[in-house]
Design an enzyme around this catalytic site. Structure first.
Site, mmCIF file in Angstrom:
data_model
loop_
_atom_site.group_PDB
_atom_site.id
_atom_site.type_symbol
_atom_site.label_atom_id
_atom_site.label_comp_id
_atom_site.label_asym_id
_atom_site.label_seq_id
_atom_site.Cartn_x
_atom_site.Cartn_y
_atom_site.Cartn_z
ATOM 1 N N GLU A 91 -46.313 48.850 39.676
ATOM 2 C CA GLU A 91 -45.966 49.980 40.549
ATOM 3 C C GLU A 91 -44.459 50.262 40.476
ATOM 4 O O GLU A 91 -44.037 51.414 40.495
ATOM 5 C CB GLU A 91 -46.420 49.674 41.975
ATOM 6 C CG GLU A 91 -47.936 49.683 42.131
ATOM 7 C CD GLU A 91 -48.383 49.170 43.477
ATOM 8 O OE1 GLU A 91 -48.847 49.993 44.295
ATOM 9 O OE2 GLU A 91 -48.235 47.958 43.713
ATOM 10 N N GLU A 111 -55.170 44.302 42.030
ATOM 11 C CA GLU A 111 -55.295 44.055 43.477
ATOM 12 C C GLU A 111 -56.744 43.871 43.932
ATOM 13 O O GLU A 111 -57.018 43.088 44.840
ATOM 14 C CB GLU A 111 -54.651 45.210 44.257
ATOM 15 C CG GLU A 111 -53.135 45.150 44.355
ATOM 16 C CD GLU A 111 -52.431 45.734 43.151
ATOM 17 O OE1 GLU A 111 -51.204 45.930 43.216
ATOM 18 O OE2 GLU A 111 -53.099 45.968 42.116
#
Ligand code: T1G
Length: 632
Positions: A91, A111
């Site tokens: 990210e 995730e």
């Protein structure tokens, strides 16, 4: 230049985020700075947010606060990736304007494997780079992509070989030289092609096996919908809300627990710092049956040359042919190229002569589960291998300490209990005998890591950890409920509904009812158990009803078909046994079935911990989640 240096994997905790925030603001304010480089020292780029913060409390600044000045910087911001740029790390890279990567780099958003969704803009920036449909696939699978795949998909701008900081600097200088502008990902549009009900259903179906019993996928879809429907800032707010909600779920707390439990399991309490594992450059496997063949494949899959030893040419030929057949099946399924199959087969050398193991570092014995036979085999190979070599047994029930007594190196004897199929199942139960040395245990853990398995150490007791809990806990109750008149279909369906990969009766038939009987015969030589103790299975074995391999066991099977079908021959046998053992037939609810199948695992687990058979409670969780199909 912003360089993160927080070994071992540059996990981004509050201090890392604070550093990024401060340096990004400083770079923006520094007129002499023409571009900004984000890179990492050590073996990898940021491998995610520090997951332990989810158990201890997330510190300020939050990720989005740290990434904002990077993305809004008026100078080009470059991320130079190496190792594994995962989660918050990837990210961070997507919040930069340009990305380059080493050829061996891998990047992604795993995730979902932790029961959460990205919380640092991943669900909003990824679809802006690859489109919502491709983003959905990456977020549902959690699978990282290679640098080559990332370049093809437009996730990175260039692949550059060399030191990540130097290549990053060189790239940034080229950008400045050609006057390249900042390129905020947030300003890109989201290509929503294929992100419709049909596309979503297809992606969910593709990941159905891994997402069985899970809910995180629903949050992923909602976040991506926000990316498609809303402006970036609003989408990001929706992501934050959803990501925080996932953190509250039992699912996430369980998966984060398992993440750390698997890493903790590799640690041997009290191991002196100076004790180093032996290097394993060559191995021998004795016995080319189902387990021996699978173990040889696991070694070859990890690049370890294997000498596969058998007693007779016929058994050796059959064993090697089965290995080749298994590889060919995997190749057909696209798991291996024909070249990769040939490479692996070339690593496996068959022989009838122990002398061919004269240069190995470890031997793994996987012959028939019989004490005298194993002792003879271990004593013979003990004389043929180098003094430094470790001698391991794949026994699932015999006393490791007694097996070791047949050799002149009991300190180098250890149990390496693989699970079938040995080249697939992740769990490796490492059994320490009374004389097994710390160095041998460390070597066993190193072997587990090399084979990409999860090694869990167990003391040399009745059924070690896994089988003890299975036989004394879940399966014992399963058999009592069979005697109480509950059909196996209901028993299996109830625990599969709870989340177990497969019900005990199907597993019993698949593994071979006789295997369980043989294991119990050996185990009950070590300790007694009150009846009724697995009396149904142990009545089926002498009748030759051994499960799938004989067409019937607990269930019935059509020829060439592994589908378990109700077996009309079972109820009369069970009714007779219930009478013999004085077990009354009764109504049992599905809720009670689940309780009687799951709660005993906790009770037996507590006994195992109390007796010191396991080092720690979380090791027991790892055994059952990576070896016995307990839902992570
Ligand atoms: N946080 C904290 N500790 C971590 C960590 C992490 N992200 N990753 C690894 N460790 C520790 C690990 O416990 C072990 O510690 C040591 O590092 C070495 O790890 C905001 C919310 C990177 C591929 O899911 O997959 O970002 O046991 O033994 O085999 O949206 O670790 O030595 O004390 O596994 O070489 C997303 C998790 C997080 C990646 C390296 N990231 N890590 O494998 O070493 S969520 C991940 C891994 C997130 C954002 C969200 C692997 C690895 P110890 P290791 P390895």
């Amino acid at each position: 230049m912003i360089v993160v240096d927080r070994p071992p994997v540059n996990a981004a905790d509050g201090t890392v985020r604070a550093g990024i925030l401060e340096l990004a603001e400083r770079a923006q304010a520094d007129d002499s700075a023409r571009a900004v480089l984000v890179a990492c020292a050590g073996r990898t780029f940021i491998s995610g947010a520090d997951i332990s913060e989810f158990q201890t409390g997330v510190q300020k600044p939050l990720f989005n606060d740290a990434l904002e000045p990077l993305e809004s910087c008026t100078k080009p911001v470059v991320a130079s990736l190496h190792g594994t740029a995962l989660g918050g790390g990837f990210e961070t890279a997507m919040a930069c304007h340009y990305r380059i990567a080493q050829p061996s780099a891998r990047m992604g958003l795993p995730e979902i494997t932790l029961g959460i969704i990205p919380g640092a803009g991943g669900t909003q920036r990824l679809p802006r780079l690859v489109g919502a449909r491709a983003a959905l696939e990456m977020l549902l699978s959690g699978r990282p992509v290679t640098a080559a795949e990332a370049l093809e998909e437009g996730l990175i701008d260039e692949i550059a070989e060399g030191d990540p900081i130097e290549t990053g600097l060189a790239y940034a200088k080229r950008l400045v030289a050609k006057g390249a502008p900042p390129r905020p990902t947030r300003e890109r549009a989201v290509d929503a092609a294929g992100f419709d009900d049909a596309g979503i259903a297809e992606a969910l179906a593709k990941n159905a096996r891994a997402l069985r019993g899970r809910t995180t996928q629903e949050y992923v879809i909602k976040a991506l919908r926000a990316a498609v429907d809303l402006p970036f800032a609003e989408g990001l707010a929706v992501e934050t809300e959803l990501s925080n909600a996932t953190l509250e779920t039992t699912e996430a707390q369980a998966l984060i627990h398992v993440f750390f439990a698997e890493r903790e399991a590799a640690k041997i309490p009290g191991l002196p710092a100076g004790v180093k594992p032996l290097e394993i450059n060559k191995a021998a496997v004795i016995g080319a049956g189902t387990m021996g063949g699978g173990i040889a494949m696991a070694l070859a899959d990890s690049g370890v040359p294997v000498v596969l030893i058998e007693a007779e040419q016929e058994f050796l030929d059959r064993g090697i042919a089965k290995i080749k057949e298994n590889y060919d099946v995997s190749a057909k399924r696209g798991r291996f190229t024909p070249e990769a199959v040939a490479e692996r087969m070339a690593l496996i050398e068959g022989t009838l002569d122990n002398a061919d193991a004269a240069d190995v570092d470890v031997v793994i014995e996987a012959v028939f589960e019989d004490m005298d036979l194993k002792k003879r085999v271990l004593a013979a190979i003990d004389a043929a291998i180098p003094p430094h070599a470790v001698l391991a047994s794949n026994t699932s029930s015999l006393s490791l300490t007694e097996l070791a007594s047949a050799t002149k190196r009991p300190e180098k004897v250890v149990g390496l209990h693989f699970f079938s199929p040995a080249n697939v199942m992740r769990l490796l139960e490492i059994v320490r005998g009374e004389k097994t040395s710390q160095e041998t245990l460390a070597t066993a853990q190193a072997i587990a890591k090399k084979l990409r398995k999860v090694g869990v150490v167990a003391a040399d007791g009745f059924g070690f950890i896994g089988n003890r809990m299975m036989l004394d806990g879940q399966w014992r109750e399963n058999e009592v409920m069979l005697l109480e008149g509950v059909p196996p279909e209901r028993l299996d369906a109830a625990v599969e509904g709870f989340g177990m990969a497969m019900g005990p009766n199907k597993v019993n038939d698949m593994g071979g009812v006789d295997i369980g009987t043989k294991v119990r015969i050996e185990l009950l030589k070590r300790e007694k158990r009150a009846h009724p103790y697995h009396v149904v299975s142990d009545a089926l074995t002498p009748l030759g009803r051994l499960g799938q391999k004989t067409g019937q066991g607990i269930y019935r099977y059509e020829k060439g078909d592994r589908t378990p079908r109700p077996n009309p021959d079972l109820p009369p046998l069970v009714a007779k046994l219930a009478e013999v053992h004085g077990v009354a037939r009764r109504e049992v609810s599905d809720e009670e079935i689940v309780e009687r199948m799951i709660l005993p695992l906790i009770n037996i687990g507590a006994q195992i911990l109390d007796e010191g058979v396991a080092y720690r409670a979380s090791d027991i969780d790892v055994v059952w989640t990576s070896g016995y199909g307990f839902p992570r």
